[in-house]
Design a protein around this motif. Structure first.
Motif, PDB file in Angstrom:
ATOM      1  N   ALA A 296     -32.149 -53.998 -15.704  1.00  0.00           N
ATOM      2  CA  ALA A 296     -33.239 -53.724 -16.645  1.00  0.00           C
ATOM      3  C   ALA A 296     -32.928 -54.367 -17.983  1.00  0.00           C
ATOM      4  CB  ALA A 296     -33.413 -52.224 -16.815  1.00  0.00           C
ATOM      5  N   CYS A 297     -33.869 -54.248 -18.931  1.00  0.00           N
ATOM      6  CA  CYS A 297     -33.687 -54.783 -20.283  1.00  0.00           C
ATOM      7  C   CYS A 297     -34.009 -53.713 -21.317  1.00  0.00           C
ATOM      8  CB  CYS A 297     -34.667 -55.927 -20.558  1.00  0.00           C
ATOM      9  SG  CYS A 297     -34.525 -57.299 -19.442  1.00  0.00           S
ATOM     10  N   GLY A 298     -33.438 -53.852 -22.504  1.00  0.00           N
ATOM     11  CA  GLY A 298     -33.807 -53.015 -23.657  1.00  0.00           C
ATOM     12  C   GLY A 298     -33.638 -51.533 -23.374  1.00  0.00           C
ATOM     13  N   THR A 299     -34.659 -50.794 -23.748  1.00  0.00           N
ATOM     14  CA  THR A 299     -34.641 -49.353 -23.561  1.00  0.00           C
ATOM     15  C   THR A 299     -34.474 -48.988 -22.083  1.00  0.00           C
ATOM     16  OG1 THR A 299     -35.899 -48.893 -25.533  1.00  0.00           O
ATOM     17  CG2 THR A 299     -36.151 -47.336 -23.745  1.00  0.00           C
ATOM     18  N   SER A 300     -35.131 -49.732 -21.217  1.00  0.00           N
ATOM     19  CA  SER A 300     -35.043 -49.429 -19.776  1.00  0.00           C
ATOM     20  C   SER A 300     -33.600 -49.563 -19.293  1.00  0.00           C
ATOM     21  CB  SER A 300     -35.950 -50.375 -18.981  1.00  0.00           C
ATOM     22  OG  SER A 300     -37.278 -50.205 -19.386  1.00  0.00           O
ATOM     23  N   TYR A 301     -32.854 -50.491 -19.905  1.00  0.00           N
ATOM     24  CA  TYR A 301     -31.435 -50.647 -19.570  1.00  0.00           C
ATOM     25  C   TYR A 301     -30.661 -49.383 -19.949  1.00  0.00           C
ATOM     26  CZ  TYR A 301     -26.603 -52.258 -20.247  1.00  0.00           C
ATOM     27  OH  TYR A 301     -25.237 -52.367 -20.245  1.00  0.00           O
ATOM     28  N   ILE A 343     -35.808 -51.291 -13.453  1.00  0.00           N
ATOM     29  CA  ILE A 343     -36.518 -50.323 -14.290  1.00  0.00           C
ATOM     30  C   ILE A 343     -37.264 -51.092 -15.363  1.00  0.00           C
ATOM     31  CG2 ILE A 343     -36.307 -48.273 -15.748  1.00  0.00           C
ATOM     32  CD1 ILE A 343     -33.699 -47.647 -14.411  1.00  0.00           C
ATOM     33  N   SER A 344     -38.541 -50.786 -15.503  1.00  0.00           N
ATOM     34  CA  SER A 344     -39.327 -51.480 -16.516  1.00  0.00           C
ATOM     35  C   SER A 344     -40.543 -50.645 -16.880  1.00  0.00           C
ATOM     36  CB  SER A 344     -39.778 -52.841 -15.968  1.00  0.00           C
ATOM     37  OG  SER A 344     -40.652 -53.463 -16.868  1.00  0.00           O
ATOM     38  N   GLN A 345     -40.767 -50.468 -18.167  1.00  0.00           N
ATOM     39  CA  GLN A 345     -41.978 -49.772 -18.602  1.00  0.00           C
ATOM     40  C   GLN A 345     -43.193 -50.581 -18.168  1.00  0.00           C
ATOM     41  OE1 GLN A 345     -45.410 -48.828 -20.268  1.00  0.00           O
ATOM     42  NE2 GLN A 345     -44.508 -50.595 -21.325  1.00  0.00           N
ATOM     43  N   SER A 346     -43.212 -51.845 -18.561  1.00  0.00           N
ATOM     44  CA  SER A 346     -44.407 -52.673 -18.359  1.00  0.00           C
ATOM     45  C   SER A 346     -44.527 -53.228 -16.945  1.00  0.00           C
ATOM     46  CB  SER A 346     -44.343 -53.861 -19.314  1.00  0.00           C
ATOM     47  OG  SER A 346     -43.163 -54.623 -19.043  1.00  0.00           O
ATOM     48  N   GLY A 347     -43.407 -53.431 -16.300  1.00  0.00           N
ATOM     49  CA  GLY A 347     -43.432 -54.076 -14.979  1.00  0.00           C
ATOM     50  C   GLY A 347     -43.623 -55.576 -15.077  1.00  0.00           C
ATOM     51  N   GLU A 348     -43.563 -56.122 -16.303  1.00  0.00           N
ATOM     52  CA  GLU A 348     -43.823 -57.556 -16.472  1.00  0.00           C
ATOM     53  C   GLU A 348     -42.669 -58.295 -17.153  1.00  0.00           C
ATOM     54  OE1 GLU A 348     -46.244 -58.781 -14.946  1.00  0.00           O
ATOM     55  OE2 GLU A 348     -47.536 -57.036 -14.634  1.00  0.00           O
ATOM     56  N   THR A 349     -41.599 -57.625 -17.494  1.00  0.00           N
ATOM     57  CA  THR A 349     -40.507 -58.277 -18.221  1.00  0.00           C
ATOM     58  C   THR A 349     -39.906 -59.405 -17.366  1.00  0.00           C
ATOM     59  OG1 THR A 349     -40.088 -56.256 -19.393  1.00  0.00           O
ATOM     60  CG2 THR A 349     -38.283 -57.839 -19.361  1.00  0.00           C
ATOM     61  N   ALA A 350     -39.939 -60.622 -17.916  1.00  0.00           N
ATOM     62  CA  ALA A 350     -39.592 -61.800 -17.111  1.00  0.00           C
ATOM     63  C   ALA A 350     -38.165 -61.722 -16.572  1.00  0.00           C
ATOM     64  CB  ALA A 350     -39.779 -63.055 -17.948  1.00  0.00           C
ATOM     65  N   GLY A 394     -46.830 -47.643 -28.983  1.00  0.00           N
ATOM     66  CA  GLY A 394     -45.774 -47.977 -29.939  1.00  0.00           C
ATOM     67  C   GLY A 394     -44.837 -48.987 -29.286  1.00  0.00           C
ATOM     68  N   VAL A 395     -44.494 -50.050 -30.013  1.00  0.00           N
ATOM     69  CA  VAL A 395     -43.583 -51.045 -29.433  1.00  0.00           C
ATOM     70  C   VAL A 395     -42.228 -50.395 -29.133  1.00  0.00           C
ATOM     71  CG1 VAL A 395     -42.268 -53.139 -29.958  1.00  0.00           C
ATOM     72  CG2 VAL A 395     -44.727 -53.102 -30.304  1.00  0.00           C
ATOM     73  N   ALA A 396     -41.775 -49.527 -30.028  1.00  0.00           N
ATOM     74  CA  ALA A 396     -40.505 -48.831 -29.776  1.00  0.00           C
ATOM     75  C   ALA A 396     -40.753 -47.746 -28.725  1.00  0.00           C
ATOM     76  CB  ALA A 396     -39.983 -48.224 -31.072  1.00  0.00           C
ATOM     77  N   LYS A 484     -32.837 -49.456 -35.231  1.00  0.00           N
ATOM     78  CA  LYS A 484     -32.896 -50.848 -35.708  1.00  0.00           C
ATOM     79  C   LYS A 484     -34.272 -51.461 -35.449  1.00  0.00           C
ATOM     80  CE  LYS A 484     -29.694 -52.254 -32.178  1.00  0.00           C
ATOM     81  NZ  LYS A 484     -28.288 -52.489 -32.046  1.00  0.00           N
ATOM     82  N   GLU A 485     -34.906 -51.104 -34.341  1.00  0.00           N
ATOM     83  CA  GLU A 485     -36.223 -51.681 -34.037  1.00  0.00           C
ATOM     84  C   GLU A 485     -37.238 -51.415 -35.141  1.00  0.00           C
ATOM     85  OE1 GLU A 485     -36.950 -51.800 -29.218  1.00  0.00           O
ATOM     86  OE2 GLU A 485     -36.946 -49.839 -30.173  1.00  0.00           O
ATOM     87  N   ILE A 486     -37.246 -50.192 -35.677  1.00  0.00           N
ATOM     88  CA  ILE A 486     -38.342 -49.872 -36.602  1.00  0.00           C
ATOM     89  C   ILE A 486     -37.918 -49.741 -38.066  1.00  0.00           C
ATOM     90  CG2 ILE A 486     -39.814 -48.857 -34.819  1.00  0.00           C
ATOM     91  CD1 ILE A 486     -38.996 -46.103 -35.748  1.00  0.00           C
ATOM     92  N   LEU A 595     -40.989 -58.165 -32.789  1.00  0.00           N
ATOM     93  CA  LEU A 595     -40.877 -57.562 -31.455  1.00  0.00           C
ATOM     94  C   LEU A 595     -42.204 -57.593 -30.722  1.00  0.00           C
ATOM     95  CD1 LEU A 595     -38.738 -54.371 -32.183  1.00  0.00           C
ATOM     96  CD2 LEU A 595     -37.966 -56.622 -31.437  1.00  0.00           C
ATOM     97  N   ALA A 596     -42.108 -57.621 -29.391  1.00  0.00           N
ATOM     98  CA  ALA A 596     -43.306 -57.517 -28.558  1.00  0.00           C
ATOM     99  C   ALA A 596     -43.087 -56.375 -27.576  1.00  0.00           C
ATOM    100  CB  ALA A 596     -43.519 -58.814 -27.797  1.00  0.00           C
ATOM    101  N   LYS A 597     -44.187 -55.774 -27.180  1.00  0.00           N
ATOM    102  CA  LYS A 597     -44.091 -54.641 -26.252  1.00  0.00           C
ATOM    103  C   LYS A 597     -43.566 -55.097 -24.894  1.00  0.00           C
ATOM    104  CE  LYS A 597     -44.720 -50.375 -25.104  1.00  0.00           C
ATOM    105  NZ  LYS A 597     -43.624 -49.517 -25.563  1.00  0.00           N
ATOM    106  N   SER A 598     -44.020 -56.256 -24.497  1.00  0.00           N
ATOM    107  CA  SER A 598     -43.609 -56.725 -23.186  1.00  0.00           C
ATOM    108  C   SER A 598     -43.224 -58.192 -23.306  1.00  0.00           C
ATOM    109  CB  SER A 598     -44.797 -56.525 -22.239  1.00  0.00           C
ATOM    110  OG  SER A 598     -44.584 -57.205 -21.053  1.00  0.00           O
TER     111      SER A 598
HETATM  112  C1  G6P Z   1     -39.063 -55.519 -24.931  1.00  0.00           C
HETATM  113  C2  G6P Z   1     -39.526 -54.298 -25.719  1.00  0.00           C
HETATM  114  C3  G6P Z   1     -38.555 -53.136 -25.502  1.00  0.00           C
HETATM  115  C4  G6P Z   1     -38.386 -52.865 -24.026  1.00  0.00           C
HETATM  116  C5  G6P Z   1     -37.940 -54.118 -23.260  1.00  0.00           C
HETATM  117  C6  G6P Z   1     -38.010 -53.911 -21.758  1.00  0.00           C
HETATM  118  O1  G6P Z   1     -37.930 -56.039 -25.509  1.00  0.00           O
HETATM  119  O2  G6P Z   1     -39.633 -54.580 -27.098  1.00  0.00           O
HETATM  120  O3  G6P Z   1     -39.047 -51.968 -26.135  1.00  0.00           O
HETATM  121  O4  G6P Z   1     -37.455 -51.843 -23.825  1.00  0.00           O
HETATM  122  O5  G6P Z   1     -38.819 -55.203 -23.559  1.00  0.00           O
HETATM  123  O6  G6P Z   1     -39.342 -53.695 -21.396  1.00  0.00           O
HETATM  124  P1  G6P Z   1     -39.791 -53.080 -20.013  1.00  0.00           P
HETATM  125  O7  G6P Z   1     -41.292 -53.123 -20.056  1.00  0.00           O
HETATM  126  O8  G6P Z   1     -39.226 -53.952 -18.932  1.00  0.00           O
HETATM  127  O9  G6P Z   1     -39.256 -51.702 -19.935  1.00  0.00           O
END
Ligand code: G6P
Length: 602
Positions: A296-301, A343-350, A394-396, A484-486, A595-598
């Motif tokens: 995963a990446c970011g918060t999902s990690y 794990i991914s919130q958006s399901g689109e993280t490359a 919210g992006v965060a 740090k994000e916000i 920052l971008a949401k996805s």
């Molecule tokens: C971006 C967002 C983060 C998020 C990460 C993973 O960096 O700014 O907030 O945690 O992507 O996103 P995902 O949709 O895969 O959980």
């Protein structure tokens, strides 16, 4: 989250419904639909994807004269986001829209199927309309049939039903999911939140749980378990932007407060009396699996890291976690006894998507934990568990992280059940604690006020260390990331036992340490680590159920009995701390710079 609109009156109905649904777009959806009855004739349209698709389909249709109408935007929970699964759901002569989850739908559905009822969709909602028609076929009394239907439903719902059998009435019920009634002369509106009716209705009544009734001839008849009820209307607010945020200053703030509610949705139908059940998982998913890898990446990690502690400790299965962008280029050795979880919130993280594709190419079984059905990651996986957090604006990330972590905790117990690595006593203890989670996520006025006051002392300095051990190390990472994000202040998450191996060199009064000091997990160990920092004059903000005299600032938490309850309670504290610091610094909390949401690029 799904959205509902309804209207009864003389005005043109299609535009009222579509405009209303448009106002709910910000809540997220994957399909939409409307149903109108005028002159006893039913019209129904549905479309997958953007609302514009529904607009295109209804282009040549307009309603005229008196009629009843309902509309819905759907965020898939039971069943894929297809046109058949979109609301309104139909019976032979009636239509229904519904938000929430009918927990006993499977039982009701099986009963109806035995009696020969054919179901068109995979949704829980469709049971409502068939149950209503079964009752009506027996009694020819629509109101009696509707109230009998409502009596049978367990779980959360806000629902509207219209029927050709009584074409001048809208039936409604609310329990656990929001719904309101708007008034303007003889016109009556329904909606799942204020925004669709602002500018149309002048007065409003917010339905309470357990209330149901019908509207006809400009009058609303309201009932609850005690019988008929009177109600008082109030003036409807006029500020749409404010209404979208439910009165909160930022979406992030709203989403922090929402966590207690969405957690119920995440657990619904999955956390049962004595076990975890994932309807969406095949019994053989864990066959021949002796290892788990999560990417995963970011918060999902960070939720993944938390999950790895739980999976190893409770389910006794080896679990490694990797940052997706690192995993892709390390030439990983993959074994087919590994379950590959993304794990991914958006399901689109490359990066996460590409990691998943690599695992698929290597022939691994894959499971995704995701907030968006039909997203690329969900489609690419063998199986998926939806987190049911609703759209996160919210992006965060806040509620997405909370629900991902909950799913991982539930998955841990599920794996332990299947692999028989948990005793019935421990399973019961975990399930009991799990059911308390929504309470641990409640934000009290007292807590928020205290964090607001205290935040003014943390706007300068040369950085923050969030420290914790064990499960609280990933939470420290997440707390630091939020800040740090916000706030754009430098913050690091660190295992508290590791501070002495280098970072302690930074300690002075301008180094702010946020210490996560749970009572139920290694309290004495982390206490000594914090004492070491305090001795070097670092400023300490301690979060703990145990009073800690060396703290410069102290937030006393309530739950000291179970690590996960402490985890969720402390998570909320770190989220609000970041929020309040960011607001004081005058930053755009919902859209932080850079920052971008996805992130759909590498
Ligand atoms: C971006 C967002 C983060 C998020 C990460 C993973 O960096 O700014 O907030 O945690 O992507 O996103 P995902 O949709 O895969 O959980």
């Amino acid at each position: 989250m799904c959205g509902i609109v309804g209207y009864i009156g003389q005005k043109e109905k299609k535009e009222i419904l579509l405009d209303g649904l448009q106002e709910l777009e910000y809540r997220g959806y994957d399909s939409a639909g409307i149903a109108v009855i005028e002159n006893k004739h039913l019209k129904n349209f549905k479309a997958v994807g953007r609302l514009q698709n529904l607009r295109d389909k209804t282009d040549s249709y307009t309603s005229s004269g008196f009629g009843v109408s309902i509309g819905h935007t759907r965020w898939a929970t039971h069943g894929k986001p297809t046109e058949l699964n979109a609301h309104p759901h139909r019976g032979e002569y009636s239509f229904v829209v519904h938000n929430g989850i009918i927990e006993n739908y499977q039982e009701l559905k099986t009963e109806l199927q035995k009696e020969g009822v054919k179901f068109l969709s995979q949704t829980d909602t469709e049971t409502i309309v068939h149950l209503f028609e079964k009752n009506y076929n027996a009694t020819s009394n629509a109101w009696e049939s509707f109230s009998k239907t409502i009596e049978k439903l367990e779980g959360a719902y806000a629902t509207l039903l219209i029927t050709e059998a009584e074409a001048e009435t809208i039936f409604f019920a609310k329990n656990g999911s929001p719904m309101l009634i708007g008034f303007n002369g003889d016109d009556v509106y329904f909606a799942s939140s204020d925004t669709p009716i602002i500018g149309k209705a002048t007065e409003v009544y917010y339905l309470e749980d357990g209330e149901y009734g019908y509207t006809k001839d400009g009058k609303v008849m309201l009932f609850n378990a005690d019988g008929e009820k009177s109600f008082t209307k109030q003036t409807l607010a006029t500020d749409k932007a404010m209404a979208q945020k439910d009165g909160y200053r930022f979406f992030m703030e709203k989403e922090i407060y929402e966590q207690t509610q969405v957690m119920n949705d995440t657990m619904m139908g999955r956390v049962l009396e004595s076990k975890i059940d994932f309807e969406e998982l095949d019994a053989n998913l864990l066959e021949n699996i002796s290892n788990i890898k999560i990417c995963a990446c970011g918060t999902s990690y960070h939720s993944a890291l938390t999950g790895s502690y739980l999976l190893e400790r409770i389910a006794k299965i080896p679990c490694q976690v990797e940052i997706a962008s690192e995993f892709r280029y390390k030439e990983p050795l993959l074994r087919d006894d590994t379950l590959f979880i993304t794990i991914s919130q958006s399901g689109e993280t490359a990066d996460t998507l590409e990691a998943l594709k690599m695992a698929n190419r290597a022939g691994l079984k894959s499971l995704s934990i995701c907030n968006v059905d039909n997203s690329s990651i969900v489609r690419e996986s063998d199986a998926a568990i939806l987190t049911r957090a609703g759209i996160e604006k919210g992006v965060a990330s806040t509620k997405a992280f909370a629900t991902q972590t909950m799913v991982l905790w539930m998955l841990t117990l599920y794996v332990a059940q299947v692999k028989k690595t948990i005793t019935p006593e421990l399973l019961k203890e975990e399930l009991d604690a799990m059911r308390h989670t929504p309470k641990a996520l409640l934000v009290t006025d007292k807590l928020h006020t205290k964090l607001n006051r205290l935040s003014k002392r943390y706007l300068h300095g040369h950085g923050f260390f969030f420290i914790g051990r064990d499960l609280f190390f990933p939470l420290a990472l997440e707390g630091a990331l939020k800040l740090k994000e916000i706030s754009y202040l430098h913050a690091e998450g660190y295992p508290s036992g590791e501070m002495k191996h280098g970072p302690i060199a930074l300690a002075d009064s301008e180094l702010f340490t946020v210490a996560l000091m749970p009572k139920s997990l290694h309290y004495e160990k982390i206490k000594s680590n914090v004492e070491e920092l305090s001795a070097r004059d670092a400023t300490i903000l301690a979060i703990s159920p145990e009073p800690f005299e060396l703290a410069d600032d102290f937030i006393q938490t309530i739950y000291g009995t179970h690590p996960m309850l402490e985890f969720f309670e402390m998570m909320v504290v770190t989220q609000i701390l970041a929020l309040e610091i960011s607001i004081r610094l005058g930053n755009d909390v919902d859209m932080p710079r850079n920052l971008a949401k996805s992130v759909t690029v590498e």
